[in-house]
Design a protein around this motif. Structure first.
Motif, mmCIF file in Angstrom:
data_model
loop_
_atom_site.group_PDB
_atom_site.id
_atom_site.type_symbol
_atom_site.label_atom_id
_atom_site.label_comp_id
_atom_site.label_asym_id
_atom_site.label_seq_id
_atom_site.Cartn_x
_atom_site.Cartn_y
_atom_site.Cartn_z
ATOM 1 N N MET A 1 13.874 -1.652 45.828
ATOM 2 C CA MET A 1 13.033 -0.616 45.218
ATOM 3 C C MET A 1 13.343 -0.499 43.729
ATOM 4 S SD MET A 1 11.019 0.777 47.442
ATOM 5 C CE MET A 1 10.592 2.327 46.659
ATOM 6 N N PRO A 2 12.320 -0.278 42.917
ATOM 7 C CA PRO A 2 12.558 -0.085 41.478
ATOM 8 C C PRO A 2 13.392 1.165 41.227
ATOM 9 C CG PRO A 2 10.241 -0.520 41.936
ATOM 10 C CD PRO A 2 10.900 -0.266 43.250
ATOM 11 N N GLU A 3 14.116 1.150 40.131
ATOM 12 C CA GLU A 3 14.889 2.326 39.748
ATOM 13 C C GLU A 3 15.003 2.391 38.232
ATOM 14 O OE1 GLU A 3 19.324 2.009 40.196
ATOM 15 O OE2 GLU A 3 18.784 0.220 41.371
ATOM 16 N N MET A 4 15.298 3.580 37.727
ATOM 17 C CA MET A 4 15.542 3.764 36.306
ATOM 18 C C MET A 4 17.051 3.807 36.084
ATOM 19 S SD MET A 4 12.625 3.732 34.777
ATOM 20 C CE MET A 4 13.181 4.223 33.131
ATOM 21 N N LEU A 5 17.509 3.047 35.085
ATOM 22 C CA LEU A 5 18.911 2.999 34.713
ATOM 23 C C LEU A 5 19.117 3.671 33.369
ATOM 24 C CD1 LEU A 5 19.716 -0.775 35.334
ATOM 25 C CD2 LEU A 5 20.096 1.109 36.932
ATOM 26 N N THR A 6 20.336 4.067 33.094
ATOM 27 C CA THR A 6 20.743 4.474 31.757
ATOM 28 C C THR A 6 21.850 3.526 31.326
ATOM 29 O OG1 THR A 6 20.207 6.802 32.146
ATOM 30 C CG2 THR A 6 21.712 6.305 30.333
ATOM 31 N N LEU A 7 21.633 2.851 30.203
ATOM 32 C CA LEU A 7 22.584 1.867 29.719
ATOM 33 C C LEU A 7 23.100 2.268 28.339
ATOM 34 C CD1 LEU A 7 20.761 -1.486 30.608
ATOM 35 C CD2 LEU A 7 22.574 -0.345 31.894
ATOM 36 N N PRO A 8 24.341 1.890 28.026
ATOM 37 C CA PRO A 8 24.865 2.175 26.691
ATOM 38 C C PRO A 8 24.362 1.143 25.689
ATOM 39 C CG PRO A 8 26.504 1.007 27.970
ATOM 40 C CD PRO A 8 25.339 1.255 28.912
ATOM 41 N N VAL A 9 24.262 1.539 24.441
ATOM 42 C CA VAL A 9 23.951 0.579 23.388
ATOM 43 C C VAL A 9 25.172 -0.306 23.202
ATOM 44 C CG1 VAL A 9 23.342 0.308 20.955
ATOM 45 C CG2 VAL A 9 22.346 2.151 22.294
ATOM 46 N N LYS A 10 24.950 -1.613 23.027
ATOM 47 C CA LYS A 10 26.048 -2.577 23.027
ATOM 48 C C LYS A 10 27.042 -2.335 21.900
ATOM 49 C CE LYS A 10 27.033 -7.536 22.950
ATOM 50 N NZ LYS A 10 27.899 -7.518 24.142
ATOM 51 N N THR A 11 26.556 -2.070 20.702
ATOM 52 C CA THR A 11 27.439 -1.855 19.558
ATOM 53 C C THR A 11 27.352 -0.402 19.113
ATOM 54 O OG1 THR A 11 25.696 -2.532 18.026
ATOM 55 C CG2 THR A 11 27.213 -4.230 18.767
ATOM 56 N N GLU A 12 28.293 0.015 18.320
ATOM 57 C CA GLU A 12 28.298 1.383 17.826
ATOM 58 C C GLU A 12 27.039 1.625 17.009
ATOM 59 O OE1 GLU A 12 29.560 5.201 17.528
ATOM 60 O OE2 GLU A 12 30.464 3.584 18.698
ATOM 61 N N PRO A 13 26.151 2.525 17.456
ATOM 62 C CA PRO A 13 24.900 2.727 16.737
ATOM 63 C C PRO A 13 25.111 3.433 15.413
ATOM 64 C CG PRO A 13 25.122 4.353 18.493
ATOM 65 C CD PRO A 13 26.276 3.396 18.636
ATOM 66 N N ALA A 14 24.139 3.247 14.521
ATOM 67 C CA ALA A 14 24.181 3.940 13.242
ATOM 68 C C ALA A 14 24.071 5.444 13.483
ATOM 69 C CB ALA A 14 23.047 3.459 12.344
ATOM 70 N N GLU A 15 24.422 6.192 12.482
ATOM 71 C CA GLU A 15 24.353 7.646 12.583
ATOM 72 C C GLU A 15 22.954 8.083 13.008
ATOM 73 O OE1 GLU A 15 25.290 11.568 9.800
ATOM 74 O OE2 GLU A 15 25.416 9.547 8.980
ATOM 75 N N ASN A 16 22.914 9.033 13.917
ATOM 76 C CA ASN A 16 21.670 9.612 14.431
ATOM 77 C C ASN A 16 20.914 8.676 15.373
ATOM 78 O OD1 ASN A 16 22.106 11.984 12.926
ATOM 79 N ND2 ASN A 16 21.087 11.088 11.128
ATOM 80 N N ARG A 17 21.507 7.544 15.739
ATOM 81 C CA ARG A 17 20.871 6.664 16.715
ATOM 82 C C ARG A 17 21.460 6.942 18.098
ATOM 83 N NH1 ARG A 17 16.153 4.931 14.715
ATOM 84 N NH2 ARG A 17 16.445 4.659 12.483
#
Length: 256
Positions: A1-17
């Motif tokens: 069954m399809p599902e929604m995931l939450t994943l982290p951004v791979k690298t440290e994002p810029a400020e406010n990202r």
């Protein structure tokens, strides 16, 4: 069954990202032939893209379709609103909607957003590469905005084993030498801007030693694959591109 995931951004994002993003995951019924990162059009992770993800899963692929636009305020519902403005046959609706379109799309044109989006896509590759039987057999497929980021991900991540950009703009031509995967790129001959740049793109790919194949369809323009857009959809062409995509993935990912 399809599902929604939450994943982290791979690298440290810029400020406010954002430091994380959501993605639609759908599994095949049996062991995967490989995996696909599926990147949406400029309208975001709308139902059309989820339907395409489901179609790939039905063909045996593990598919992850990230939502790259909610981070800048373009939720799928807003994407549909913007699509209705841009594709309206009413000139007044299009004209009056231009400020709304500019406001919505401006944030994606800053360099920080592009770096964030590629980092998010590389996190999708991380997730897929950790799944059993998938490492070394990961492809990226994308449309319009997603076609452009398909090129970008192929240039940024050597784990991508195949790339299929539909009517996308390539990365800076000086960066194409970092692409190691074969590319099958689709275009409509009436998509004037991309057709004008295609000879230069092809030459840069050849000079860099990239296995680059382009397929240009007569009688088609931009977004010919989107079956929810009555103005641009070309059923026979879309079906041909779909079959070519499946054949290309089967060979490139060793799923034949």
């Amino acid at each position: 069954m399809p599902e929604m995931l939450t994943l982290p951004v791979k690298t440290e994002p810029a400020e406010n990202r954002p430091k994380e993003f959501s993605a639609y995951l759908v599994r095949p019924d049996g062991p995967p032939k490989g995996a696909v990162v599926l990147i949406h059009e400029i309208w975001g992770l709308v139902e059309h893209i989820k339907d395409v993800a489901d179609r790939f899963a039905a063909e045996g692929y593990l598919v992850i379709a990230p939502d790259l636009l909610s981070s800048i305020g373009i939720e799928p519902s807003i994407g549909l609103e913007l699509a209705a403005i841009m594709t309206s046959t009413d000139e007044r609706v299009r004209a009056e909607g231009q400020p709304r379109l500019r406001e919505a799309f401006t944030p994606m044109h800053v360099p920080e957003y592009g770096a964030w989006a590629v980092s998010a896509l590389r996190s999708c590759v991380d997730y897929l590469a950790a799944r059993p039987g998938v490492a070394g057999r990961i492809a990226v497929v994308g449309f319009c905005f997603g076609g452009s980021y398909s090129f970008a991900l192929a240039a940024a991540d050597g784990r991508v084993a195949a790339a299929v950009p539909f009517y996308g703009s390539p990365p800076e031509l000086g960066q194409v030498h970092t692409i190691t995967s074969p590319i099958l790129a689709f275009y409509g001959e009436e998509d004037e801007r991309l057709m004008q740049s295609l000879p230069e793109v092809s030459a840069a790919m050849q000079a860099a030693g990239v296995d680059f194949t382009s397929k240009v369809y007569e009688g088609a323009g931009h977004a010919f694959f989107n079956d929810t857009n009555v103005h641009t959809y070309r059923p026979e062409i879309a079906e041909d591109a779909w079959r070519r995509t499946l054949d290309f993935l089967a060979v490139s990912l060793g799923a034949v």
